[in-house]
Design a protein around this motif. Sequence first.
Motif, PDB file in Angstrom:
ATOM      1  N   LEU A  28     -27.653 -25.645   5.809  1.00  0.00           N
ATOM      2  CA  LEU A  28     -28.303 -25.806   7.116  1.00  0.00           C
ATOM      3  C   LEU A  28     -29.616 -25.027   7.232  1.00  0.00           C
ATOM      4  O   LEU A  28     -30.556 -25.483   7.876  1.00  0.00           O
ATOM      5  CB  LEU A  28     -27.358 -25.334   8.237  1.00  0.00           C
ATOM      6  N   VAL A  29     -29.654 -23.829   6.622  1.00  0.00           N
ATOM      7  CA  VAL A  29     -30.845 -22.994   6.853  1.00  0.00           C
ATOM      8  C   VAL A  29     -31.909 -23.132   5.759  1.00  0.00           C
ATOM      9  O   VAL A  29     -33.007 -22.588   5.897  1.00  0.00           O
ATOM     10  CB  VAL A  29     -30.484 -21.485   7.016  1.00  0.00           C
ATOM     11  N   ALA A  30     -31.578 -23.863   4.677  1.00  0.00           N
ATOM     12  CA  ALA A  30     -32.449 -23.860   3.484  1.00  0.00           C
ATOM     13  C   ALA A  30     -33.933 -24.082   3.789  1.00  0.00           C
ATOM     14  O   ALA A  30     -34.786 -23.306   3.361  1.00  0.00           O
ATOM     15  CB  ALA A  30     -31.956 -24.900   2.478  1.00  0.00           C
ATOM     16  N   SER A  31     -34.240 -25.123   4.575  1.00  0.00           N
ATOM     17  CA  SER A  31     -35.655 -25.471   4.738  1.00  0.00           C
ATOM     18  C   SER A  31     -36.427 -24.415   5.535  1.00  0.00           C
ATOM     19  O   SER A  31     -37.638 -24.321   5.451  1.00  0.00           O
ATOM     20  CB  SER A  31     -35.790 -26.843   5.392  1.00  0.00           C
ATOM     21  N   ARG A  32     -35.710 -23.636   6.362  1.00  0.00           N
ATOM     22  CA  ARG A  32     -36.386 -22.620   7.184  1.00  0.00           C
ATOM     23  C   ARG A  32     -36.065 -21.205   6.719  1.00  0.00           C
ATOM     24  O   ARG A  32     -36.398 -20.237   7.407  1.00  0.00           O
ATOM     25  CB  ARG A  32     -35.937 -22.754   8.653  1.00  0.00           C
ATOM     26  N   TYR A  33     -35.385 -21.080   5.577  1.00  0.00           N
ATOM     27  CA  TYR A  33     -34.854 -19.778   5.176  1.00  0.00           C
ATOM     28  C   TYR A  33     -35.947 -18.718   5.023  1.00  0.00           C
ATOM     29  O   TYR A  33     -35.861 -17.630   5.602  1.00  0.00           O
ATOM     30  CB  TYR A  33     -34.047 -19.923   3.865  1.00  0.00           C
TER      31      TYR A  33
END
Length: 240
Positions: A28-33
């Motif tokens: 879920l957080v990968a793109s905004r990590y």
Amino acid sequence: MSKLDNTFGQQTVSQDERSKKIRRVFQLVASRYDLMNDFMSFGTHRIWKHFFVNYISFKSTDIIVDLAGGTGDIARKLAKKGANVIVVDPSIEMMQAGKQANSQQVLNIASIGERLPFADSSVDKLTISFGIRNMTSMSDALDEIHRVLKPGGEYYCLEFSRPMMPIRPFYNLYNQYIIPRLGALVAGQPEAYQYLIESIKRFPHQEEMKSLIEQAGFSKVIYRNLFFGIACIHTGINKH
Ligand SMILES: C[S@@+](CC[C@H](N)C(=O)[O-])C[C@H]1O[C@@H](n2cnc3c(N)ncnc32)[C@H](O)[C@@H]1O
């Protein structure tokens, strides 16, 4: 078994469930990590990581594994200094999010820390940054790390830890009230960031972590606090 191994946030769960839920958090957080890390830490994670990478001594022939390497932040910094690095992480999404920025000196392998895809005594250095608390079983992962490192091989771990007393209450309030809201605002994932905070809260403090590393068979285990113990670097040598 560490006190984290059967929890997810405040819930008690099976190890299998914990593993699936953690996998989901990073999906879920990968793109905004990377962006979220900057927001949450006011950019200080960059200073910690810079310090961590400079702490690691290596030869150009060394094989360095960056476990739970995620988007490759540490691997990239090591590669810039001439290292050959293998990122190991179960999240394809996290590795994919960092792929474009990574050089050819960084290889990605999808696997978990509790079952490393390397032969016994085959790795020179193993680094892990903000990853050990996400293992499904921290003790299994430490045993695996010990297995794959060569005799004399070095383990370097950067992780959140327990800050010193004068700043601890402020830090706890920030974690409890601000981070989940930032997670909602910037990444659209308040629950995922709630998990990350819970995992920091329950994570063993400096001395506990030191003895867990020693129990896995490492010698000369030492730690160094960063920013009054908000983060901490533990190192150990594989004595075999
Ligand atoms: C907080 S991120 C850290 C990423 C990177 N090392 C950094 O410092 O920015 C934690 C990483 O641990 C990975 N992870 C979760 N469970 C794992 C496991 N069992 N074995 C190895 N890595 C795992 C996640 O996919 C995620 O990429």
